[in-house]
Design a protein around this motif. Sequence first.
Motif, PDB file in Angstrom:
ATOM      1  N   HIS A   1       0.813  -1.208   0.000  1.00  0.00           N
ATOM      2  CA  HIS A   1       0.000   0.000   0.000  1.00  0.00           C
ATOM      3  C   HIS A   1       0.854   1.269   0.000  1.00  0.00           C
ATOM      4  CE1 HIS A   1      -2.591  -3.008   2.095  1.00  0.00           C
ATOM      5  NE2 HIS A   1      -3.348  -2.650   1.086  1.00  0.00           N
ATOM      6  N   VAL A   2       0.219   2.334  -0.471  1.00  0.00           N
ATOM      7  CA  VAL A   2       0.735   3.693  -0.343  1.00  0.00           C
ATOM      8  C   VAL A   2      -0.394   4.502   0.275  1.00  0.00           C
ATOM      9  CG1 VAL A   2       1.519   5.752  -1.567  1.00  0.00           C
ATOM     10  CG2 VAL A   2       2.260   3.488  -2.347  1.00  0.00           C
ATOM     11  N   VAL A   3      -0.112   5.196   1.367  1.00  0.00           N
ATOM     12  CA  VAL A   3      -1.098   6.047   2.027  1.00  0.00           C
ATOM     13  C   VAL A   3      -1.012   7.439   1.405  1.00  0.00           C
ATOM     14  CG1 VAL A   3      -1.773   7.128   4.204  1.00  0.00           C
ATOM     15  CG2 VAL A   3      -1.002   4.743   4.177  1.00  0.00           C
ATOM     16  N   VAL A   4      -2.166   7.970   0.977  1.00  0.00           N
ATOM     17  CA  VAL A   4      -2.207   9.277   0.322  1.00  0.00           C
ATOM     18  C   VAL A   4      -3.105  10.209   1.129  1.00  0.00           C
ATOM     19  CG1 VAL A   4      -2.782  10.533  -1.783  1.00  0.00           C
ATOM     20  CG2 VAL A   4      -1.847   8.215  -1.932  1.00  0.00           C
ATOM     21  N   ASP A   5      -2.504  11.285   1.636  1.00  0.00           N
ATOM     22  CA  ASP A   5      -3.216  12.306   2.404  1.00  0.00           C
ATOM     23  C   ASP A   5      -3.743  13.354   1.425  1.00  0.00           C
ATOM     24  OD1 ASP A   5      -3.922  14.593   3.917  1.00  0.00           O
ATOM     25  OD2 ASP A   5      -2.484  14.081   5.469  1.00  0.00           O
ATOM     26  N   THR A   6      -5.065  13.483   1.362  1.00  0.00           N
ATOM     27  CA  THR A   6      -5.684  14.417   0.413  1.00  0.00           C
ATOM     28  C   THR A   6      -6.223  15.685   1.084  1.00  0.00           C
ATOM     29  OG1 THR A   6      -7.840  13.342   0.571  1.00  0.00           O
ATOM     30  CG2 THR A   6      -6.334  12.523  -1.134  1.00  0.00           C
ATOM     31  N   SER A   7      -5.926  15.883   2.349  1.00  0.00           N
ATOM     32  CA  SER A   7      -6.508  17.011   3.089  1.00  0.00           C
ATOM     33  C   SER A   7      -6.058  18.381   2.585  1.00  0.00           C
ATOM     34  CB  SER A   7      -6.189  16.889   4.581  1.00  0.00           C
ATOM     35  OG  SER A   7      -4.798  16.989   4.814  1.00  0.00           O
ATOM     36  N   ARG A   8      -4.938  18.449   1.899  1.00  0.00           N
ATOM     37  CA  ARG A   8      -4.431  19.738   1.406  1.00  0.00           C
ATOM     38  C   ARG A   8      -4.809  20.020  -0.040  1.00  0.00           C
ATOM     39  NH1 ARG A   8       1.658  19.500   3.912  1.00  0.00           N
ATOM     40  NH2 ARG A   8       1.029  19.413   6.095  1.00  0.00           N
ATOM     41  N   LEU A   9      -5.625  19.148  -0.628  1.00  0.00           N
ATOM     42  CA  LEU A   9      -6.099  19.419  -1.980  1.00  0.00           C
ATOM     43  C   LEU A   9      -7.198  20.467  -1.925  1.00  0.00           C
ATOM     44  CD1 LEU A   9      -6.363  15.930  -3.725  1.00  0.00           C
ATOM     45  CD2 LEU A   9      -4.687  17.742  -4.138  1.00  0.00           C
ATOM     46  N   THR A  10      -7.100  21.465  -2.796  1.00  0.00           N
ATOM     47  CA  THR A  10      -8.138  22.488  -2.883  1.00  0.00           C
ATOM     48  C   THR A  10      -9.111  22.197  -4.013  1.00  0.00           C
ATOM     49  OG1 THR A  10      -6.675  23.849  -4.248  1.00  0.00           O
ATOM     50  CG2 THR A  10      -6.687  24.283  -1.860  1.00  0.00           C
ATOM     51  N   PHE A  11      -8.711  21.297  -4.927  1.00  0.00           N
ATOM     52  CA  PHE A  11      -9.573  20.903  -6.043  1.00  0.00           C
ATOM     53  C   PHE A  11      -9.088  19.568  -6.576  1.00  0.00           C
ATOM     54  CE2 PHE A  11     -10.404  20.576 -10.592  1.00  0.00           C
ATOM     55  CZ  PHE A  11     -11.769  20.791 -10.643  1.00  0.00           C
ATOM     56  N   ILE A  12     -10.040  18.732  -6.999  1.00  0.00           N
ATOM     57  CA  ILE A  12      -9.706  17.503  -7.710  1.00  0.00           C
ATOM     58  C   ILE A  12     -10.842  17.214  -8.678  1.00  0.00           C
ATOM     59  CG2 ILE A  12     -10.668  16.015  -5.903  1.00  0.00           C
ATOM     60  CD1 ILE A  12      -8.329  14.016  -6.632  1.00  0.00           C
ATOM     61  N   ASP A  13     -10.490  16.872  -9.920  1.00  0.00           N
ATOM     62  CA  ASP A  13     -11.520  16.539 -10.897  1.00  0.00           C
ATOM     63  C   ASP A  13     -11.626  15.022 -11.036  1.00  0.00           C
ATOM     64  OD1 ASP A  13      -9.446  15.718 -12.558  1.00  0.00           O
ATOM     65  OD2 ASP A  13      -9.849  17.177 -14.141  1.00  0.00           O
ATOM     66  N   VAL A  14     -12.443  14.575 -11.958  1.00  0.00           N
ATOM     67  CA  VAL A  14     -12.686  13.151 -12.123  1.00  0.00           C
ATOM     68  C   VAL A  14     -11.415  12.403 -12.525  1.00  0.00           C
ATOM     69  CG1 VAL A  14     -13.977  11.434 -13.457  1.00  0.00           C
ATOM     70  CG2 VAL A  14     -15.122  13.466 -12.625  1.00  0.00           C
ATOM     71  N   SER A  15     -10.562  13.019 -13.331  1.00  0.00           N
ATOM     72  CA  SER A  15      -9.325  12.325 -13.729  1.00  0.00           C
ATOM     73  C   SER A  15      -8.435  12.053 -12.518  1.00  0.00           C
ATOM     74  CB  SER A  15      -8.561  13.122 -14.789  1.00  0.00           C
ATOM     75  OG  SER A  15      -8.049  14.332 -14.255  1.00  0.00           O
ATOM     76  N   GLY A  16      -8.385  12.991 -11.594  1.00  0.00           N
ATOM     77  CA  GLY A  16      -7.607  12.797 -10.376  1.00  0.00           C
ATOM     78  C   GLY A  16      -8.248  11.787  -9.447  1.00  0.00           C
ATOM     79  N   LEU A  17      -9.571  11.849  -9.322  1.00  0.00           N
ATOM     80  CA  LEU A  17     -10.277  10.866  -8.497  1.00  0.00           C
ATOM     81  C   LEU A  17     -10.084   9.453  -9.030  1.00  0.00           C
ATOM     82  CD1 LEU A  17     -13.694  12.513  -7.595  1.00  0.00           C
ATOM     83  CD2 LEU A  17     -11.827  11.936  -6.061  1.00  0.00           C
ATOM     84  N   ARG A  18     -10.074   9.328 -10.349  1.00  0.00           N
ATOM     85  CA  ARG A  18      -9.874   8.012 -10.962  1.00  0.00           C
ATOM     86  C   ARG A  18      -8.504   7.445 -10.574  1.00  0.00           C
ATOM     87  NH1 ARG A  18     -12.813   5.841 -14.689  1.00  0.00           N
ATOM     88  NH2 ARG A  18     -13.672   7.796 -15.406  1.00  0.00           N
ATOM     89  N   VAL A  19      -7.481   8.283 -10.547  1.00  0.00           N
ATOM     90  CA  VAL A  19      -6.148   7.832 -10.133  1.00  0.00           C
ATOM     91  C   VAL A  19      -6.173   7.341  -8.684  1.00  0.00           C
ATOM     92  CG1 VAL A  19      -3.782   8.598  -9.631  1.00  0.00           C
ATOM     93  CG2 VAL A  19      -4.897   9.297 -11.760  1.00  0.00           C
ATOM     94  N   LEU A  20      -6.817   8.107  -7.812  1.00  0.00           N
ATOM     95  CA  LEU A  20      -6.805   7.779  -6.385  1.00  0.00           C
ATOM     96  C   LEU A  20      -7.742   6.635  -6.007  1.00  0.00           C
ATOM     97  CD1 LEU A  20      -6.718  11.364  -4.857  1.00  0.00           C
ATOM     98  CD2 LEU A  20      -4.804   9.797  -5.253  1.00  0.00           C
ATOM     99  N   ALA A  21      -8.913   6.581  -6.645  1.00  0.00           N
ATOM    100  CA  ALA A  21      -9.912   5.574  -6.262  1.00  0.00           C
ATOM    101  C   ALA A  21      -9.672   4.227  -6.937  1.00  0.00           C
ATOM    102  CB  ALA A  21     -11.310   6.078  -6.580  1.00  0.00           C
ATOM    103  N   MET A  22      -8.966   4.221  -8.056  1.00  0.00           N
ATOM    104  CA  MET A  22      -8.678   3.000  -8.804  1.00  0.00           C
ATOM    105  C   MET A  22      -9.952   2.180  -9.040  1.00  0.00           C
ATOM    106  SD  MET A  22      -5.151   1.994  -6.844  1.00  0.00           S
ATOM    107  CE  MET A  22      -4.110   1.519  -8.217  1.00  0.00           C
ATOM    108  N   PRO A  23     -11.008   2.787  -9.616  1.00  0.00           N
ATOM    109  CA  PRO A  23     -12.295   2.094  -9.728  1.00  0.00           C
ATOM    110  C   PRO A  23     -12.279   0.876 -10.642  1.00  0.00           C
ATOM    111  CG  PRO A  23     -12.337   4.109 -11.002  1.00  0.00           C
ATOM    112  CD  PRO A  23     -11.052   4.118 -10.215  1.00  0.00           C
ATOM    113  N   ALA A  24     -11.320   0.780 -11.543  1.00  0.00           N
ATOM    114  CA  ALA A  24     -11.267  -0.360 -12.452  1.00  0.00           C
ATOM    115  C   ALA A  24     -10.783  -1.636 -11.758  1.00  0.00           C
ATOM    116  CB  ALA A  24     -10.363  -0.046 -13.645  1.00  0.00           C
TER     117      ALA A  24
END
Length: 113
Positions: A53-76
């Motif tokens: 695993h890699v732990v990713v802290d997203t609390s400092r993001l001010t914006f994220i679009d669907v392309s970024g969410l796709r990277v983080l959520a790995m829905p596939a």
Amino acid sequence: MNVQERLLYRDEQLSITVTETPGIPAVTLSGEVDATNSVALAGALASCRRGRHVVVDTSRLTFIDVSGLRVLAMPALEPSQRWIRLHNVTPYQQRLLHLMGWSYQPTEPHPAP
């Protein structure tokens, strides 16, 4: 304990740092993720993967679009195959993940550096 923080990526919108500790790398995202830097985000996260695993802290993001969410959520991938563990997900980010139908399971806190 030997703790090192290093910059993985930076552009005009996004900064990605990793804190290397024995065990699981902890990545912090600061700024904005969109289609212009989501491929770089995916590459940066893959470059610091050392184990399960890699732990990713997203609390400092001010914006994220669907392309970024796709990277983080790995829905596939099946949930058991997803190696990114989100930490400090904001209510806004949680809502977007929910609206996209991508399940989100909070991670247990990892040790502070």
